[in-house]
Design a protein around this motif. Structure first.
Motif, PDB file in Angstrom:
ATOM      1  N   ASP A 141      45.230  40.427  29.789  1.00 27.19           N
ATOM      2  CA  ASP A 141      45.883  41.435  30.636  1.00 27.19           C
ATOM      3  C   ASP A 141      45.525  41.207  32.110  1.00 27.19           C
ATOM      4  O   ASP A 141      44.382  40.921  32.443  1.00 27.19           O
ATOM      5  CB  ASP A 141      45.387  42.828  30.209  1.00 27.19           C
ATOM      6  N   SER A 142      46.543  41.336  32.972  1.00 26.63           N
ATOM      7  CA  SER A 142      46.241  41.188  34.401  1.00 26.63           C
ATOM      8  C   SER A 142      46.910  42.315  35.191  1.00 26.63           C
ATOM      9  O   SER A 142      47.418  42.109  36.282  1.00 26.63           O
ATOM     10  CB  SER A 142      46.691  39.818  34.901  1.00 26.63           C
ATOM     11  N   SER A 143      46.901  43.509  34.596  1.00 27.35           N
ATOM     12  CA  SER A 143      47.641  44.626  35.193  1.00 27.35           C
ATOM     13  C   SER A 143      46.768  45.529  36.065  1.00 27.35           C
ATOM     14  O   SER A 143      47.183  46.621  36.415  1.00 27.35           O
ATOM     15  CB  SER A 143      48.280  45.451  34.075  1.00 27.35           C
ATOM     16  N   THR A 144      45.536  45.107  36.372  1.00 24.48           N
ATOM     17  CA  THR A 144      44.617  46.048  37.015  1.00 24.48           C
ATOM     18  C   THR A 144      44.204  45.633  38.437  1.00 24.48           C
ATOM     19  O   THR A 144      43.089  45.950  38.868  1.00 24.48           O
ATOM     20  CB  THR A 144      43.333  46.224  36.161  1.00 24.48           C
ATOM     21  N   GLN A 159      31.218  40.612  47.091  1.00 20.02           N
ATOM     22  CA  GLN A 159      29.904  39.980  46.897  1.00 20.02           C
ATOM     23  C   GLN A 159      28.871  41.001  46.405  1.00 20.02           C
ATOM     24  O   GLN A 159      28.025  40.679  45.571  1.00 20.02           O
ATOM     25  CB  GLN A 159      29.439  39.296  48.190  1.00 20.02           C
ATOM     26  N   VAL A 160      28.977  42.238  46.887  1.00 20.29           N
ATOM     27  CA  VAL A 160      28.019  43.264  46.416  1.00 20.29           C
ATOM     28  C   VAL A 160      28.233  43.496  44.921  1.00 20.29           C
ATOM     29  O   VAL A 160      27.281  43.548  44.131  1.00 20.29           O
ATOM     30  CB  VAL A 160      28.193  44.601  47.195  1.00 20.29           C
ATOM     31  N   LEU A 161      29.504  43.581  44.513  1.00 21.27           N
ATOM     32  CA  LEU A 161      29.772  43.800  43.080  1.00 21.27           C
ATOM     33  C   LEU A 161      29.245  42.626  42.251  1.00 21.27           C
ATOM     34  O   LEU A 161      28.631  42.820  41.194  1.00 21.27           O
ATOM     35  CB  LEU A 161      31.284  43.991  42.847  1.00 21.27           C
ATOM     36  N   ALA A 162      29.460  41.398  42.767  1.00 26.48           N
ATOM     37  CA  ALA A 162      28.952  40.215  42.054  1.00 26.48           C
ATOM     38  C   ALA A 162      27.427  40.247  41.981  1.00 26.48           C
ATOM     39  O   ALA A 162      26.840  39.914  40.948  1.00 26.48           O
ATOM     40  CB  ALA A 162      29.433  38.941  42.740  1.00 26.48           C
ATOM     41  N   SER A 163      26.797  40.670  43.064  1.00 18.67           N
ATOM     42  CA  SER A 163      25.328  40.690  43.068  1.00 18.67           C
ATOM     43  C   SER A 163      24.786  41.722  42.083  1.00 18.67           C
ATOM     44  O   SER A 163      23.696  41.559  41.540  1.00 18.67           O
ATOM     45  CB  SER A 163      24.791  41.010  44.467  1.00 18.67           C
ATOM     46  N   ILE A 164      25.532  42.787  41.848  1.00 19.10           N
ATOM     47  CA  ILE A 164      25.080  43.787  40.864  1.00 19.10           C
ATOM     48  C   ILE A 164      25.442  43.356  39.436  1.00 19.10           C
ATOM     49  O   ILE A 164      24.598  43.314  38.553  1.00 19.10           O
ATOM     50  CB  ILE A 164      25.725  45.176  41.126  1.00 19.10           C
ATOM     51  N   THR A 165      26.741  43.042  39.242  1.00 15.60           N
ATOM     52  CA  THR A 165      27.220  42.896  37.845  1.00 15.60           C
ATOM     53  C   THR A 165      27.388  41.450  37.387  1.00 15.60           C
ATOM     54  O   THR A 165      27.726  41.205  36.234  1.00 15.60           O
ATOM     55  CB  THR A 165      28.585  43.615  37.654  1.00 15.60           C
ATOM     56  N   GLY A 166      27.183  40.473  38.293  1.00 10.36           N
ATOM     57  CA  GLY A 166      27.304  39.067  37.901  1.00 10.36           C
ATOM     58  C   GLY A 166      28.674  38.472  38.198  1.00 10.36           C
ATOM     59  O   GLY A 166      28.855  37.266  38.118  1.00 10.36           O
ATOM     60  N   SER A 167      29.661  39.315  38.528  1.00 11.74           N
ATOM     61  CA  SER A 167      31.008  38.824  38.857  1.00 11.74           C
ATOM     62  C   SER A 167      31.632  39.774  39.861  1.00 11.74           C
ATOM     63  O   SER A 167      31.405  40.989  39.793  1.00 11.74           O
ATOM     64  CB  SER A 167      31.925  38.826  37.624  1.00 11.74           C
ATOM     65  N   ARG A 168      32.478  39.215  40.754  1.00 17.72           N
ATOM     66  CA  ARG A 168      33.313  40.095  41.559  1.00 17.72           C
ATOM     67  C   ARG A 168      34.285  40.775  40.595  1.00 17.72           C
ATOM     68  O   ARG A 168      34.239  40.508  39.395  1.00 17.72           O
ATOM     69  CB  ARG A 168      34.037  39.316  42.655  1.00 17.72           C
ATOM     70  N   SER A 169      35.189  41.631  41.059  1.00 14.23           N
ATOM     71  CA  SER A 169      36.022  42.284  40.050  1.00 14.23           C
ATOM     72  C   SER A 169      37.144  41.363  39.590  1.00 14.23           C
ATOM     73  O   SER A 169      37.725  40.615  40.385  1.00 14.23           O
ATOM     74  CB  SER A 169      36.556  43.626  40.549  1.00 14.23           C
ATOM     75  N   TYR A 170      37.362  41.372  38.312  1.00 10.72           N
ATOM     76  CA  TYR A 170      38.412  40.554  37.691  1.00 10.72           C
ATOM     77  C   TYR A 170      39.323  41.469  36.891  1.00 10.72           C
ATOM     78  O   TYR A 170      38.841  42.408  36.249  1.00 10.72           O
ATOM     79  CB  TYR A 170      37.798  39.500  36.755  1.00 10.72           C
ATOM     80  N   VAL A 171      40.624  41.147  36.939  1.00 10.98           N
ATOM     81  CA  VAL A 171      41.595  42.028  36.287  1.00 10.98           C
ATOM     82  C   VAL A 171      41.314  42.241  34.808  1.00 10.98           C
ATOM     83  O   VAL A 171      41.586  43.302  34.265  1.00 10.98           O
ATOM     84  CB  VAL A 171      43.049  41.534  36.481  1.00 10.98           C
ATOM     85  N   ARG A 172      40.769  41.211  34.134  1.00 10.06           N
ATOM     86  CA  ARG A 172      40.540  41.380  32.695  1.00 10.06           C
ATOM     87  C   ARG A 172      39.230  42.088  32.371  1.00 10.06           C
ATOM     88  O   ARG A 172      39.000  42.466  31.230  1.00 10.06           O
ATOM     89  CB  ARG A 172      40.588  40.025  31.999  1.00 10.06           C
ATOM     90  N   PHE A 173      38.352  42.241  33.353  1.00 16.49           N
ATOM     91  CA  PHE A 173      37.040  42.828  33.077  1.00 16.49           C
ATOM     92  C   PHE A 173      37.193  44.315  32.718  1.00 16.49           C
ATOM     93  O   PHE A 173      37.996  45.037  33.298  1.00 16.49           O
ATOM     94  CB  PHE A 173      36.090  42.617  34.266  1.00 16.49           C
ATOM     95  N   THR A 174      36.386  44.736  31.741  1.00 17.21           N
ATOM     96  CA  THR A 174      36.647  46.003  31.051  1.00 17.21           C
ATOM     97  C   THR A 174      36.559  47.236  31.939  1.00 17.21           C
ATOM     98  O   THR A 174      37.289  48.208  31.710  1.00 17.21           O
ATOM     99  CB  THR A 174      35.683  46.136  29.852  1.00 17.21           C
ATOM    100  N   GLY A 175      35.665  47.233  32.924  1.00 18.24           N
ATOM    101  CA  GLY A 175      35.543  48.416  33.791  1.00 18.24           C
ATOM    102  C   GLY A 175      36.878  48.737  34.451  1.00 18.24           C
ATOM    103  O   GLY A 175      37.305  49.897  34.514  1.00 18.24           O
ATOM    104  N   ASN A 176      37.554  47.693  34.914  1.00 17.47           N
ATOM    105  CA  ASN A 176      38.852  47.889  35.579  1.00 17.47           C
ATOM    106  C   ASN A 176      39.911  48.345  34.582  1.00 17.47           C
ATOM    107  O   ASN A 176      40.783  49.153  34.898  1.00 17.47           O
ATOM    108  CB  ASN A 176      39.266  46.592  36.280  1.00 17.47           C
ATOM    109  N   GLN A 177      39.817  47.817  33.363  1.00 14.82           N
ATOM    110  CA  GLN A 177      40.749  48.230  32.305  1.00 14.82           C
ATOM    111  C   GLN A 177      40.529  49.695  31.945  1.00 14.82           C
ATOM    112  O   GLN A 177      41.484  50.457  31.751  1.00 14.82           O
ATOM    113  CB  GLN A 177      40.541  47.357  31.051  1.00 14.82           C
TER     114      GLN A 177
END
Ligand code: ADP
Ligand code: XUL
Length: 530
Positions: A141-144, A159-177
């Protein structure tokens, strides 16, 4: 002696809830595969009308799987095992993997249904109304995109998100879903008592209760702090109300999460003492299956190329992902995917070596490591890192040129790709150590000359492993490790010894200079593409 005999009868199950099918393998203590089965969604459950295991919605970006199809597929898989007289009573531990990022929404009251499954009926009939959202968003899914921007903005940037969670935000990543569901299906969201990942959902079916999300898969959500392994409050706050409660606890991947529920004991004859070890993401499971030692690097040379690293000191940035390591609690792993892999190599083969890998290899042998300074970057398709497209060739003086002679072109594509794999590995924290091993897998790992370049570029020995079902096998290995303890690498050695196929030549100087130049060219191309 009695103990040894008893052990010979033990079995371990490893499951893989992947995009198109559920796979299972059963292995003995000596890792002999005694059962290997699967249920393929499109073929075996045509009533759900999936294509490749998913539904692509009319907007083309929303991609989901009917959650209850997974339940029905699981029923079917187990009933096939039963029909073949599979000795369930010998299974002492099970574990499994799930496609990463996909999410399952359990309706209020589902926990009670899960805990009270009757062996006289199948699971599908009893759980078909237990989900508040019928269609699980999956990794395709890439709807987010909007939610991704919102999350990055809320925490202070990518970069702050990557430094906390290991990745910048990605459309498939569950938090965004999850954020999208909480925004667009608010009633269903409020009626959800637990959100599982595909992995923890499968483990929940086994234990008859909500299984915790394991750290390796939780780090694919943009929600877990990779350093403390706790949910990151700021991210939870943006992604949905009362989210901590809906996610429940997370747990390290090596932990047992319960025993098989009485449903499995009564219906299939499982031993009530059979332990269920945390289910993990499929990529972490493959790391366990393929690269079981600290410092290992996996280079998978398939349609696209993927690099996994076992890392102790990651440096999360704007490309690649850092996940929790599924084997060693204090460590990490990285996952970096490159779109231009085998298909690009094939194009260069077709244009320069008459479509023959043998000729391609011969040509590779004719040119010296380092290609006399010639360097090529071949992004036939838009690459992921850098986000750029096109073919770029530079001669030994750094001048841009339009073409290379065929032999130079053949070496340039392989060296350019492998230097990129190494440079991006360094970006997420890879450091060459005395025990670094490169494990090559996938279609192009059949090619000795290509593997020699890999060894030279990484300045490390290359081993080949062709492990069918590496995620399922990795889970059977993990199940045994949690039950028996000991060193994971000893278990792995038993499961599939590694075969050394290429040792590095004296070219570390040549390739470190080329890597510096590659970084400069890549930066230039990326800037031009923006
Ligand atoms: P997938 O990622 O789809 O599972 P595979 O890992 O099976 O793919 O890899 C398929 C690719 O392997 C083919 O596209 C082909 O280019 C490549 N391949 C197969 N044999 C060779 C070889 N001898 N040398 C280089 N590449 C090869
Ligand atoms: C990894 C990813 C896929 C899925 C499906 O980030 O999205 O590899 O895990 O296999």
């Amino acid at each position: 002696m009695a103990q040894a005999n008893k052990n010979q009868d033990r079995l371990f199950l490893g499951f893989d809830f992947s995009t198109q099918q559920i796979k299972v393998i059963a292995v003995t203590d000596a890792f002999e595969v005694v059962y290997d089965g699967h249920v393929q969604f499109d073929v075996d459950l045509p009533e759900f009308k999936t294509n490749g295991g998913v539904h692509i919605h009319p907007d083309h970006v929303t991609i989901t799987t009917p959650t209850k199809m997974w339940v029905k597929a699981f029923d079917l898989l187990l009933s096939r095992m039963k029909a073949s007289d599979f000795p369930f009573h010998k299974v002492v531990a099970v574990s499994g993997a799930g496609q990463q990022h996909g999410s399952v929404y359990w309706k209020k009251g589902a926990r009670i249904q899960l805990a009270n499954l009757s062996p006289d009926q199948n699971m599908f009939d009893q759980l078909k109304d237990s989900f508040s959202v019928d269609d699980s968003p999956v990794w395709m899914d890439s709807s987010t995109a909007d939610q991704c921007l919102k999350l990055e903005k809320a925490v202070g940037g990518p970069q702050v998100l990557a430094s906390i969670t290991g990745s910048r935000s990605y459309v498939r990543f569950t938090g965004n879903q999850i954020m999208k569901i909480s925004e667009t299906k608010r009633e269903a969201y409020d009626n959800t008592e637990r959100i599982s990942l595909v992995s923890s959902f499968a483990a929940s079916l086994f234990i008859g209760d909500y299984a915790p999300i394991d750290h390796s898969d939780a780090t694919g959500m943009n929600l877990l702090d990779i350093w403390t392994r706790e949910w990151a409050p700021k991210c939870l706050e943006v992604c949905g109300p009362n989210l901590a409660e809906k996610l429940g606890p997370s747990v390290h991947s090596t932990k047992p999460v319960g025993k098989v529920s009485s449903y499995f004991v009564k219906k299939y004859g499982f031993n009530p003492e059979c332990v269920v070890v945390a289910f993990v993401g499929d990529n972490p499971a493959s790391l366990a299956g393929l690269a079981p030692e600290q410092g290992d690097v996996v280079v998978s040379l398939g349609t696209s190329d993927t690099v996994f690293l076992w890392l102790t000191k990651p440096t999360p940035g704007l490309s690649g992902h850092i996940f929790a390591n599924p084997i060693n609690q204090d460590d990490f792993m990285s996952l970096t995917c490159f779109k231009n892999g085998s298909l690009t190599r094939e194009r260069i083969r077709d244009e320069n070596s008459e479509g023959s890998w043998d000729k391609f290899s011969e040509m590779l042998k004719k040119t010296p490591p380092g290609n006399n300074g010639a360097l090529g970057i071949y992004f036939d398709q838009m690459e992921i890192q850098p986000f750029a497209e096109g073919v770029y060739r530079f001669d030994g003086e750094g001048n841009k040129v339009d073409s290379f002679p065929p032999e130079v072109e053949v070496r340039a594509v392989i060296e350019g790709q492998f230097i990129a794999r190494k440079v991006h590995a360094e970006n997420v924290g890879f450091q060459l150590g005395p025990n670094t091993r490169v494990i090559a897998t996938g279609g192009a790992s059949n090619n000795q000359e290509i593997l020699q370049v890999l060894a030279d570029v990484f300045n490390s020995p290359v081993y080949v492993k062709e492990v069918p079902n590496s995620a399922a096998l990795g889970c059977a290995m993990r199940a045994k490790h949690t039950l028996d303890g000991g060193k994971f690498s000893d278990i792995a050695q038993k499961a599939h010894p590694s075969v050394l196929v290429a040792s590095p030549g004296p070219y570390s100087q040549v390739y470190s200079q080329l890597s510096v130049r590659y970084r400069e060219f890549e930066k230039m191309i990326e800037t031009q593409s923006q």
